[in-house]
Structure formats: structure tokens, C-alpha cells
Write an enzyme that holds these catalytic residues in place. Structure first.
Site, PDB file in Angstrom:
ATOM      1  N   SER A 139       0.936  -1.165   0.074  1.00 28.94           N
ATOM      2  CA  SER A 139       0.086  -0.187   0.156  1.00 28.94           C
ATOM      3  C   SER A 139       0.864   1.363  -0.039  1.00 28.94           C
ATOM      4  CB  SER A 139      -0.854  -0.159   1.159  1.00 28.94           C
ATOM      5  OG  SER A 139      -1.652  -1.240   1.194  1.00 28.94           O
ATOM      6  N   ASN A 140       1.958   1.397   1.011  1.00 26.63           N
ATOM      7  CA  ASN A 140       2.825   2.473   0.959  1.00 26.63           C
ATOM      8  C   ASN A 140       3.554   2.567  -0.186  1.00 26.63           C
ATOM      9  OD1 ASN A 140       2.577   3.856   3.324  1.00 26.63           O
ATOM     10  ND2 ASN A 140       2.989   1.952   4.440  1.00 26.63           N
ATOM     11  N   LYS A 185      -0.328 -10.229   6.943  1.00 29.40           N
ATOM     12  CA  LYS A 185      -0.329  -9.054   7.397  1.00 29.40           C
ATOM     13  C   LYS A 185      -1.842  -8.451   7.748  1.00 29.40           C
ATOM     14  CE  LYS A 185       1.021  -4.482   6.565  1.00 29.40           C
ATOM     15  NZ  LYS A 185       1.466  -3.450   5.471  1.00 29.40           N
ATOM     16  N   SER A 187      -3.215  -5.189   8.962  1.00 30.39           N
ATOM     17  CA  SER A 187      -2.951  -3.869   9.361  1.00 30.39           C
ATOM     18  C   SER A 187      -3.957  -3.117  10.338  1.00 30.39           C
ATOM     19  CB  SER A 187      -3.081  -3.093   7.981  1.00 30.39           C
ATOM     20  OG  SER A 187      -2.238  -3.428   7.164  1.00 30.39           O
ATOM     21  N   GLY A 196       0.672  -4.196  11.259  1.00 32.49           N
ATOM     22  CA  GLY A 196       0.819  -3.366  10.238  1.00 32.49           C
ATOM     23  C   GLY A 196       0.907  -2.052  10.690  1.00 32.49           C
TER      24      GLY A 196
END
Lengths: 296, 296, 296, 296
Positions: B45-46, B164, B166, B189
């Protein structure tokens, strides 16, 4: 461009190998163009556009354009998360014959999707698009809200001609109409609330139900425009149950199942979407049968 | 594969022409690999993966793989809305050297994204992926929730090695750990709640803050693992404000601004994301300066 | 006043005529005081206080005070929607022997319940209350959130000694602890997340599960305080299912059913609450039987 | 009983000592009864009933009944969290002259407030109430939703004559009307969406704006009933901004400030509500001045 009326957001047929099936799409459209529909939208939410790649999208646009006559409005969904992606998709759609593009808001980076971000995004897309742009807000799916205040800033752009608002909030539709010039078109996205949305100023709708039951949807539109409110409300009430089956209840799988029942042969949804469960078919068949004969 | 520790979800640099800049990415990674980080995630996402096309994604994976030594875990984000899209992306990532793939849930057709749909989707992806799969749930961005009950069904798959999560719901992390085998890895996350997530069984984290401040993040991990809870909690409290600036408050623009301040030269976000407002920089600089010297 | 430990928020027994039954309450308390519990709360959410009038509230406080020895902390819930209502209730509770009052946020006029409104409200209550005040935030029921920033402004008041936070957001508990002086006590409200809340600084809990299973709750508290984190986490995991049955799943009807199974004779809930459905009893009995012998 | 039209939910004046001021209430009502209003509601949400005790409630009902002539419908809010509390309040209201009672849903124990619970609650209240009962759903404040399916089960009760639905969801109003007999009255609660709610079958409204601007509200009602939809929509659009100032924006403090500007002398809200900030008064005055002369 005539944006007053009922538009069908047509689904994308896939074959047994999970490939886009343009032959089936053309066949379905050739039947739809005989019905009273103001225009067509391909690659909208109901068109499963988010499940397709750019090449497949081009195929769909080209195939549909062949089937849709020039006197019907032909709109192509070109929303992408990135501004440059939406621009490229809009240019390609225009090359393949789109009359206008319908650009869903980006929605992934929710905290950053401020009104300023939307104004930047849509201004860039409208500046670059060879054909007129319709804004598109679908908060239930995107999790972001293109607020009337942002639309008010965008409406004066010469290449932005209207918007689709898929939410059921009648106050928001009223605000959109109040805050924009008279020639900015606001189209509703939900058949279950089409009549009240027309009451407060929507000029038409892009309605999944319009694919399955074009005549009643168009009749609801015309009754309201003619000021025959009692008849319009009565018809709206009849349409609510079937509108929900194809919308909030079953979504794309419900729409495709309904169309297959009605003889349109649009295939199955693309995974991770699954075909409608067989147990849900009888209720769907009954709901449709109030309005249209179901082939055996 | 070592999934216990701190992973950096590295951003994708874009140049002034809004093009992927692999040279800058390599340069940043060559610095990151000197820091105490267990591994790296690209196209998360980042990494602004949702703003990029498939060709750009391949470029990023190839460039990063060159910079990341074989003794660090190298994970590639390959989530797509369609099952076939996620499979293709996972295969391409594997070809370009991914050690594992991180597959975010599809989330567009929210009503249809049931546990059954997720199980079908991930099973198909895991069956086809040449490298191990990590599930990835990010409800705040996707609007859907991959529930512990679904993860429990997926965890026995031999090619699904962990996930993961988040979200900040400590009960959900606890349920994920309780419902899966001991060798299924649950990675947190959010740096702002890293310590309590480790307390309830997370084996590590994929933390935006890990890009900016690797040492304190790794130290928090090691203090907790060593049972030095008082020190861990004290450090966690110090990290909360800066973790929020790079997370919920400013998102990707905040992370990129922080890294640029720290000398990583990762450029600006891709539109519709905008660079962090200049007015927000001083507070960001102050928050970072508690932990690391900021170049003038 | 000892606010480190486990408090039982005791239910209010009603008889067959829907009247408060103080004899049953006293009998139950005389058994509870033999168990390892730091103190007792009457007229909390689990005490169905919102379903009772002021006269009934006074009866409950007087009856409970007789049964609770002076070396246990005796807390009375006195939250009301109006500031003057909360003040009057706090004064009455003090007259009837409360050691402290637990004042739930007003929550009806949600848009007006700003941090400023909460600071005015609690300051007025704390100024007027003859006994110390505990703030009480229960967002899931009230729909409003007493934010850490407001608590930070209230914590210095000499008559405000702590708060109960019933939410499951570990970050908010951490913020509450970080933003208040060391002698301000933050008590958790959910047994399903008691261990991680203790990890981040809660000094104890007011736990419905503490009524039913006091020993395991107290043991979880003591294991954590002793730094025996592995054992604490293992015990926490065992407690999650039963904690949920008495909390989010079945609420007050679940708690009362559990206590009746365990021999406490606390009667039925007051309408519109209904007794737990008989079909839910076997699972409840099984969940309890892991920890305590169930009388036949 | 005439439930077609516009009802004013009148606020409760408090004096400087935070006491109910029945003299002011009578004076205001004597002015309101000269205006075109179908009836009056005391002790509704806008009446701050949740901030008052039972004795104060009785005072308000008695004082108001003296001022409201018998040919206007006089409704009293009697919602309580407990079923027995709602029954007692309804009996007292009837004794003091209520024509009907308006019973807001209980909402504290949200998970337990199922349709079954609501049906039990309202059936018991309607069985016991000496005067007819109106159901009352206000999800934004209570956090629970009295669904059309539950209303459908309650509507046949001979002592339940209608409901107030304060939500802005036009589909829910349509469902309520569709699912109940023709003589079951559905009243809207929001002036900002009054016109579309009338379009889909609401028979009138209980509108805070009706206290401040009775004539335009009644005119909107009559234009719609007469089928003059264009004029109705135009008037609705003019009313939206002021309706919001008295509703979602400023709530009770806004309503009281507006009425004080218009010369009604209704005092200040009861704490924890605070008087409207002075900085908000000019915009409020301007909004009102479009419709009614503001005394200097």
C-alpha cells in the site's frame, strides 16, 4: 448529448475460460438497442471493469460501439486510482468511440481523498479527455464521498457535463442539483429510489434494473416527468423488491442471473465473484415475472 | 523464511514526469540494507501499487531485487481485484525474484466478499503462485474484513505461510494467532500498536515507520521478545506520535516527506496524491529528530 | 483507594413482578465477597441502571453497601444525561455509602457532546460530588467518544481519580495512560482484551466476567503484574470465548444466565431485555465448565 | 386524530437556575397556537426530555395542555429505556391531557434491541397506554434502527396509529408506507428532506423548523399535497440551509437561539448542552431573515 432518461450499465460477458466474450456482448446489445433506453454504459461497476485489464477494456468498448447506434448515448467507464491512469483510459475510450466517459472517484487512499484532491484529479482528467466527462460517486463501494461542495467547484469546467451519484441519500442529490448550473446533469444510480431522486432534480438514471426491465424503468421516468406522481409512486413501489435483488442483495451475480433468465446470455461473473447460488434463483424469477415473461 | 522481525514497506519513487524512478529506488534500498531490517516489501500500500500499471510493477520488482541481498526476505505486493489478476501478478513477481508475495484482499464488490469468496480467491492464488503467499487484510482501506474464521480455513494451505493484518484491533490479532498453527506468521501493520500486537502473538511487523526509523522499530521488537516489557512499553509510547504522522495522519505523502528529510530521496507521490503540505513539515521534522539526526 | 485489580460490575436482580429484589442482591454479594475481587460496582451498564428509577437506585446502593465490607472498594454508577442529574445521583450515592462514583458520559445529543461539553460536565460533577469520580467511556453503547485529549484536561481535577474505558482499542488505552499522571487509574472494561490492556498500562478492569469467574480474572491480572507474560497470554486466550458470551454476544441476559447457572440467583433482565434463549444455555454452560464446576 | 400536516416539537424553557420554566413555555405556546400548525409535541428530543426528571415532565405536560386548544393535536414524548418506564410515562401523559404519546425506541443495550424486542416493548406500551401510541425511530441519536419489518408487525395494533421516522433515508420511509395499512401515519422528522418524504408517502412532519418557521413548512406541505411539485421543490431548496442550522449543525442550542431571535423567549439549553456560541448567531439570523422579520 441527451442525458435525460434511463441508461443501462451493461455487464461484461465472460466465457467458460474466464475470458471476455465480445460476441455475447454484441448479441446482448443488439437486443438491448431495440428497447426504450436512452443510452448505454460499458465498463461501469456492473461491467466488472475493476476485474479487467486495459486490453480487455479496449475490446469491450470496440465491440459495444459497433452494436450501439449513433443516436444512442454511449458512455464508457474509465475510473482509475491514478490520475494518469484515468486520463489514459479516457483517451483510449474516446479513440474507440465513446461519446462520454464516466470516471469513478479514486478511493484507495481514503484519508488523502479530500475535496481538493478530487478537484485536482477531475480537472486533470477533464482537461485531457477528448470527450466529455461525467463524475461518478459510489460511496458504498469506494468508501469515499465526492461531496456537493467539490462538485460545485468542478461543474463549471467546460468538459464536465454531469455526474452519476449512486448513493441513496436524497439530500445529497438535492444539494448536487442545487449547487450546479441547470445544464449540469445529475443521474441517479439506484432503481430502488429512482422516483424520489427524480422528484428532487435528477435528470435520469444509470440503473442495473434498466438492463433487465427497461420498459418499467423508462415508464417511471416518463410518468414523473409528466407530473403523474401517484402513478409514478405506485410503479416505484412495485419495482423496489426486484431493484434490491439486482442491487444491494445480489449485486453483479444477481444482475447476470436475471439477464440469463431473461434470455440475454451474459455468462457468469469473474472470480472472486461467483455465480448466484441456485437457491436464490426461484425468488429472482418470481420477482422478474411480475414485469416480463420469463423464457422456459 | 524468517518472518519474525521488522519489515520495511518501501515507497516507489516517481520522477518529475510522474514516471517510476528505479535508480532512486535502488539508491534508497542500498542504504536501507545497511540498517537492521529483517526484510523488505515492495508494491505494498505504501508503495502506491494501486497507482501503477503492471509494467511499472515489474520494473520496481526487478530493480529492488538487485539491491536486496539474498539473506534478507524480499516480499512483493501482488493483490488485485480479480483472482486471475492476482495470480498473474504473483507469477511475474516470482519470475523477478520475489521470496514471497503479499496479496491484499479484493474489496470492490463489498457485499460479495464473504469468507467463502476469500477462501476461493486465496486458494486459487496459493495453488498457482510459485512462491509462498502472505494474506493481507487492511480493512481501513479496503472496507472489507478478512475474518479470523476465513484465515483459519486458509492457514493449512501449504503455500500460505502467514498474513499481514493492518488493523489496530488487538482482539482480532489474538484470534488470528489462536486460530492458526504455530508456524503461521501474523505480522502487524501499524507501528503505533506494535508492542501490544507483539504481546498477543504477532511475530513481527511490516511498518511504514520501519522505513524511516528502522533501529527503534527493531529495538521495540527485540525488547519485547526478550521479555523486557517495561522498556518496550516506554519505547512504544515514544514512537506513537511519529508513527501516526507517517500513518493515519499523513499517509504516503507523510512517509515520503519523512524519508526525503532523512536523506532517502524518494520523490513525490503520484497524483491524485499530493506532496505533504509545507506547513506540515516542521512538526514532522521535530518528531523525527527525537530519534535520528536530520540532515540540514 | 485501591484501583489496581479486578472489579465485579454486579447485576441487579429483579423479581417476578419486575421489581428490584434487594434480598437476592445481598445474598449474591455475600457470596461474591468471599472471592478474590478488588471491589464492586453497582448500577453500572451491567446493573441495568438505565432501566431503573432513582428510588430503585437508592435501594440497590443501600442494600449492596450493607453486604460489601469496608476493605473492598464500593463504586456506584451515577451517569445521567443531564449534569444536574449526574450531580444529584452522585450525592445520593455518597450518602448511601459509595466510596467512589462511576459517571458514564452523556450521549444522547451526539453532535453537541464535544470535548468542551465533556470537560464542563465532568468538572461540574467532580466539583459537587462528595466522593471521588471515575470517568466512564463506553462508545459502543453511547455512540460518543470521551477522547484522550478531554481526559487529559480532566485528570488534574483533585476529585477525578481515574476512568473506565470499555472500548477494545488498545491505542486509546495507551493514549489515556500516556496523557494522564501516574496516579490516574485507567480501568479496562472488556475481559476479552484484559491482558493487552494491562500490557499498555491499564491498572485493572471492571469486568462482567469477573462476576462469573473471579479467580481466573484475578489470576490474569496477577500473572501480568508479575511479568509472567506467556502464562498470562495463554490464560487470556482461554478466557476469550467465555468473555464474549457474557459480553458482545449475549450482554446482560448472558451474564444473568451465567450467574444463575453458577448458583447466584440473580433473576431475569428487566424488559425490554429478555432472558437468554434456552437454546443458548448449553454452549454457555460448556464455556463456564472449563473454569468452574456448574451445579446440577 | 389529524396526523396530516406540520407539527412543532417545542423546546422546554429553563430559567437561570436550570429549572423548568412553565410560564415561558405557556407564553411561547400561546403565540404558536396562532400560527398554521397542525399540532404540537412536547418532551420530544428537541424538548430535552432526556435531561429532565419525571416530575418536571409532568409540569411541562400540564402547562402545555392549558395553552394548546382542543382542536390541535397535542402529543407527548414518553420514550424510556425500560418498558415499565415508558408505560408509566404514557399513563401520566394521558392523565395530564395528551391526545397521543410518541414513544422513542429504547437504545442503550444495542445488541439486544432486535425487532422481537421492539415488538414486545411497543406491544406492552400500546396495550397499557390510555391514549394512542406513535412509534418513534431516531437512529442518529439512539444508534438502533426500528426496521420496517418490525413496524409492519406493530401497525395492526389498534392503539398504534403511526410513527415518526427521523432518518433521512427515503427508501426506509417508502418501505414504512408500503408495509403498513393506509391509515397508519408516517411522519417525517427532518425539514431538510420534507418534500421528498412527502412524495414517497409521509403524511406530514414533526419538524424543529416548524417551531421557527411554521408558515413555510406548512406551505411546503400544502403545495405537495396539491400536486404543485415544482413550487414545492423550489421552496424545499430554500429551506434546506436553515433546516440544517436548526438540525444537524446546531441541534437544540440552534433551535433555542433561533426562537430567541424570533422573540419566543425559550431560554438556554440545560447542561451539558450549552447555548449557541455568539459567533454562530449572525449566520443564523441571516438564514431566518429570508423568511421572517427578525425583531431588533
Amino acid at each position: 448529448m441527451n442525458l435525460a432518461g434511463v441508461f443501462a450499465p451493461v455487464p461484461t460477458p465472460f466465457d467458460d475460460g474466464d475470458r471476455v466474450d465480445t460476441a455475447r456482448l454484441r448479441a446482448a446489445l443488439l437486443r438491448w438497442v431495440t428497447r426504450p433506453l436512452t443510452g448505454f454504459v460499458v465498463l461501469g461497476s456492473n461491467g466488472e471493469a475493476v476485474l479487467m485489464d486495459d486490453f480487455e477494456c479496449d475490446q469491450v468498448v470496440a465491440a459495444a460501439r459497433e452494436a450501439v447506434p449513433r443516436d444512442r448515448v454511449f458512455i464508457v467507464g474509465t475510473g482509475r486510482e491514478s490520475t494518469q491512469g484515468a486520463i489514459k483510459a479516457s483517451k483510449r475510450a474516446a479513440e474507440h468511440g465513446a461519446d462520454a466517459v464516466l470516471v469513478r472517484t479514486p478511493g484507495f487512499f481514503k484519508n488523502q481523498m479530500t475535496s481538493d484532491a478530487f478537484v485536482r484529479h477531475y480537472t486533470a482528467v477533464a482537461d485531457a479527455s477528448p470527450v466529455p466527462v461525467l463524475l461518478y460517486n459510489f460511496t458504498a463501494l469506494t468508501g469515499v464521498n465526492l461531496l456537493p461542495a467539490a462538485v460545485e467547484r468542478l461543474a463549471p469546467h467546460p468538459n464536465i457535463i454531469g455526474m452519476k451519484e449512486s448513493g441513496g441519500d436524497v439530500a445529497q442529490i438535492m444539494d448536487l442539483v442545487s449547487g450546479t448550473p441547470a445544464d449540469f446533469r445529475v443521474l441517479a444510480g439506484s432503481a430502488a429510489t429512482f422516483y424520489p431522486m427524480l422528484c428532487v432534480g435528477a435528470t435520469g438514471g444509470i440503473l442495473a434494473l434498466g438492463c433487465a426491465l427497461p420498459e418499467p424503468c423508462m415508464r417511471l421516468f416518463e410518468l414523473t416527468r409528466a407530473g403523474r406522481h401517484d402513478e409514478a409512486l405506485a410503479l416505484q413501489r412495485q419495482l423496489v423488491p426486484v431493484a434490491r435483488l439486482l442491487g444491494s442483495t445480489h449485486g453483479v451475480p444477481g444482475l447476470k442471473a436475471a439477464l440469463n433468465l431473461l434470455g440475454y446470455d451474459v455468462g457468469v461473473p469473474r472470480p472472486p465473484l461467483a455465480p448466484l447460488a441456485a437457491s436464490a434463483l426461484p425468488a429472482l424469477r418470481d420477482a422478474l415475472a411480475h414485469f416480463e415473461e420469463i423464457p422456459a
